[in-house]
Design an enzyme around this catalytic site. Structure first.
Site, PDB file in Angstrom:
ATOM      1  N   TRP A 187      -7.413  -6.847   6.244  1.00  0.00           N
ATOM      2  CA  TRP A 187      -5.796  -7.531   5.975  1.00  0.00           C
ATOM      3  C   TRP A 187      -5.568  -8.297   7.030  1.00  0.00           C
ATOM      4  O   TRP A 187      -6.275  -8.589   7.882  1.00  0.00           O
ATOM      5  CB  TRP A 187      -4.803  -6.201   6.234  1.00  0.00           C
ATOM      6  CG  TRP A 187      -4.975  -5.076   5.187  1.00  0.00           C
ATOM      7  CD1 TRP A 187      -5.827  -4.006   5.467  1.00  0.00           C
ATOM      8  CD2 TRP A 187      -4.272  -4.735   3.892  1.00  0.00           C
ATOM      9  NE1 TRP A 187      -5.551  -3.046   4.432  1.00  0.00           N
ATOM     10  CE2 TRP A 187      -4.593  -3.684   3.435  1.00  0.00           C
ATOM     11  CE3 TRP A 187      -3.262  -5.763   3.363  1.00  0.00           C
ATOM     12  CZ2 TRP A 187      -4.311  -3.306   2.268  1.00  0.00           C
ATOM     13  CZ3 TRP A 187      -2.979  -5.583   2.116  1.00  0.00           C
ATOM     14  CH2 TRP A 187      -3.250  -4.245   1.655  1.00  0.00           C
ATOM     15  N   TYR A 237      -5.720   6.441  -9.281  1.00  0.00           N
ATOM     16  CA  TYR A 237      -7.015   5.554  -8.936  1.00  0.00           C
ATOM     17  C   TYR A 237      -8.301   6.134  -9.714  1.00  0.00           C
ATOM     18  O   TYR A 237      -9.240   5.350 -10.153  1.00  0.00           O
ATOM     19  CB  TYR A 237      -7.259   5.605  -7.446  1.00  0.00           C
ATOM     20  CG  TYR A 237      -6.139   4.676  -6.643  1.00  0.00           C
ATOM     21  CD1 TYR A 237      -5.936   3.460  -6.692  1.00  0.00           C
ATOM     22  CD2 TYR A 237      -5.038   5.471  -6.208  1.00  0.00           C
ATOM     23  CE1 TYR A 237      -4.882   2.906  -6.259  1.00  0.00           C
ATOM     24  CE2 TYR A 237      -3.991   5.094  -5.655  1.00  0.00           C
ATOM     25  CZ  TYR A 237      -3.947   3.720  -5.672  1.00  0.00           C
ATOM     26  OH  TYR A 237      -2.717   3.177  -5.157  1.00  0.00           O
ATOM     27  N   THR A 267      -8.578  -0.183   7.010  1.00  0.00           N
ATOM     28  CA  THR A 267      -7.275   0.454   6.142  1.00  0.00           C
ATOM     29  C   THR A 267      -6.003   0.359   6.832  1.00  0.00           C
ATOM     30  O   THR A 267      -5.894   0.400   8.127  1.00  0.00           O
ATOM     31  CB  THR A 267      -7.740   1.780   5.819  1.00  0.00           C
ATOM     32  OG1 THR A 267      -7.569   2.707   6.798  1.00  0.00           O
ATOM     33  CG2 THR A 267      -8.949   1.855   5.064  1.00  0.00           C
ATOM     34  N   VAL A 268      -4.975   0.261   6.115  1.00  0.00           N
ATOM     35  CA  VAL A 268      -3.599   0.331   6.567  1.00  0.00           C
ATOM     36  C   VAL A 268      -3.072   1.759   5.891  1.00  0.00           C
ATOM     37  O   VAL A 268      -3.660   2.083   4.771  1.00  0.00           O
ATOM     38  CB  VAL A 268      -2.669  -0.605   6.115  1.00  0.00           C
ATOM     39  CG1 VAL A 268      -3.286  -1.856   6.961  1.00  0.00           C
ATOM     40  CG2 VAL A 268      -2.640  -1.019   4.582  1.00  0.00           C
ATOM     41  N   CYS A 303       0.764  -1.215  -0.005  1.00  0.00           N
ATOM     42  CA  CYS A 303      -0.006   0.222   0.025  1.00  0.00           C
ATOM     43  C   CYS A 303       0.813   1.454  -0.110  1.00  0.00           C
ATOM     44  O   CYS A 303       1.642   1.289   0.871  1.00  0.00           O
ATOM     45  CB  CYS A 303      -0.979  -0.178   1.184  1.00  0.00           C
ATOM     46  SG  CYS A 303      -1.737   1.627   1.462  1.00  0.00           S
TER      47      CYS A 303
END
Length: 346
Positions: A87, A185, A121-122, A54
């Site tokens: 994750w 993106y 999220t990370v 990421c």
């Protein structure tokens, strides 16, 4: 509106005009020197959870290493892919994070907010004492590592967010996020031709402007590495391996943009940048997780990235990478990127 999973585990959506919109609702709790949000800076109390795949997490990995926070803030590394739940720690023995004892990052989010309905999220920082996530607000996170965690910085740590440059850094970061970091993106997940064309044009217009800016100065702001360089670097590192083809950002490869390519090589060859970049994890994530745009999940073998080690010649522009500071020491053994996960010099 259709939804899609982004690189950090968040969920974005494509609106009726075909434009991709990233869900940016994060847990904004901060860890501060004075503990005003209830979470004071304490060595050993928190764990930074990342995935090397990421780009947003890669920022936190770089900043932590440049500042020498390894001894104060431990780091857990999730695998390069995730499913709709979150994750996982499939790289660790038994599939559990060795400090938190959890199989999925989701568990730390639900421990804090049982009804949590946003992206898992990370990067995320977890309070080891409670097992609860503190924050996943990635833009603020790296700023706070620079400003709030200064008590635990290594000797010779650089000033990544110096006070006299903050306004300029913030302005550059805003443009880079909108048109480049998130712009790739918006191109890759565009739902219509018009939306793709808009994102594509904004991306390359901004890259051209950055090239012009960097033609006469070594770094984005001032004469040393700052937060702005960290934020641009992680997108450039993924450009040729992923964004050029996978996200259709194909006017030109990074290697075909001379100024940006040299700027990137300068940073990549700087301790803390290239040695935190795992190309194997990057490619595995994008090509295997984004099945809406790569249905087979096949990961391409190329491209040849050994050129990342070619001379960059940027020293001629002056500047000092770490200012009055020094390069970070080599990464700790448990955090070394495997040799075959990164390009090697020809």
């Amino acid at each position: 509106m259709s939804s899609t999973s982004t690189d950090d585990g968040n969920t974005g959506y494509v609106n009726p005009t075909g434009d991709f919109r990233r869900d940016q609702r994060y847990i904004e709790t901060r860890i501060t020197a004075d503990g005003r949000d209830g979470y004071p800076v304490e060595a050993g109390r928190y764990r930074l959870i990342v995935s090397r795949a990421c780009p947003w997490a890669n920022r936190a990995i770089i900043v932590r290493r440049l500042l020498g926070l390894e001894g104060a803030l431990s780091m857990g590394i999730a695998g390069p892919t995730h499913d709709e739940r979150s994750w996982t720690f499939d790289l660790d023995p038994g599939g559990r994070d060795p400090v938190l004892g959890i199989e999925r990052l989701q568990e730390a989010f639900f421990a804090r907010i049982p009804s949590y309905d946003r992206g898992i999220t990370v990067p995320a920082i977890v309070d080891v004492t409670t097992g609860q996530v503190v924050t996943n607000d990635f833009p603020q996170m790296t700023i706070d590592l620079s400003l709030e965690w200064s008590e635990f910085h290594r000797e010779g740590a650089p000033q990544l967010y110096p006070e006299h440059l903050r306004d300029e850094i913030d302005a550059v970061n805003k443009d880079v996020f909108r048109d480049v970091n998130n712009g790739v993106y918006r191109a890759g997940f565009a739902g219509t031709q018009d939306a793709y064309d808009r994102a594509y044009d904004r991306l390359f217009t901004r890259l051209d402007a950055l090239s012009e800016r960097l033609e006469t100065q070594r770094y984005l702001v001032g004469d040393t590495i700052t937060e702005a360089d960290v934020r641009l670097f992680t997108t450039l590192a993924r450009f040729d391996p992923v964004y050029h083809g996978h996200f259709k950002c194909n006017r030109s490869k990074l290697s075909e943009m001379p100024v940006l390519s040299a700027y990137f090589r300068d940073l990549y060859q700087t301790p803390g940048f290239g040695d935190t970049t795992d190309v194997t994890h990057i490619k595995a994530h994008y090509y295997r997780v984004h099945r809406d745009i790569n249905p087979t999940g096949v990961v391409p073998a190329g491209p040849d990235l050994s050129g990342w080690w070619e001379p960059h010649g940027r020293e001629a522009l002056g500047g000092r990478p770490f200012g009055d500071g020094t390069p970070p020491p080599p990464p700790v053994e448990s955090e070394v990127v495997p040799r075959d996960h990164a390009p090697q010099p020809r």
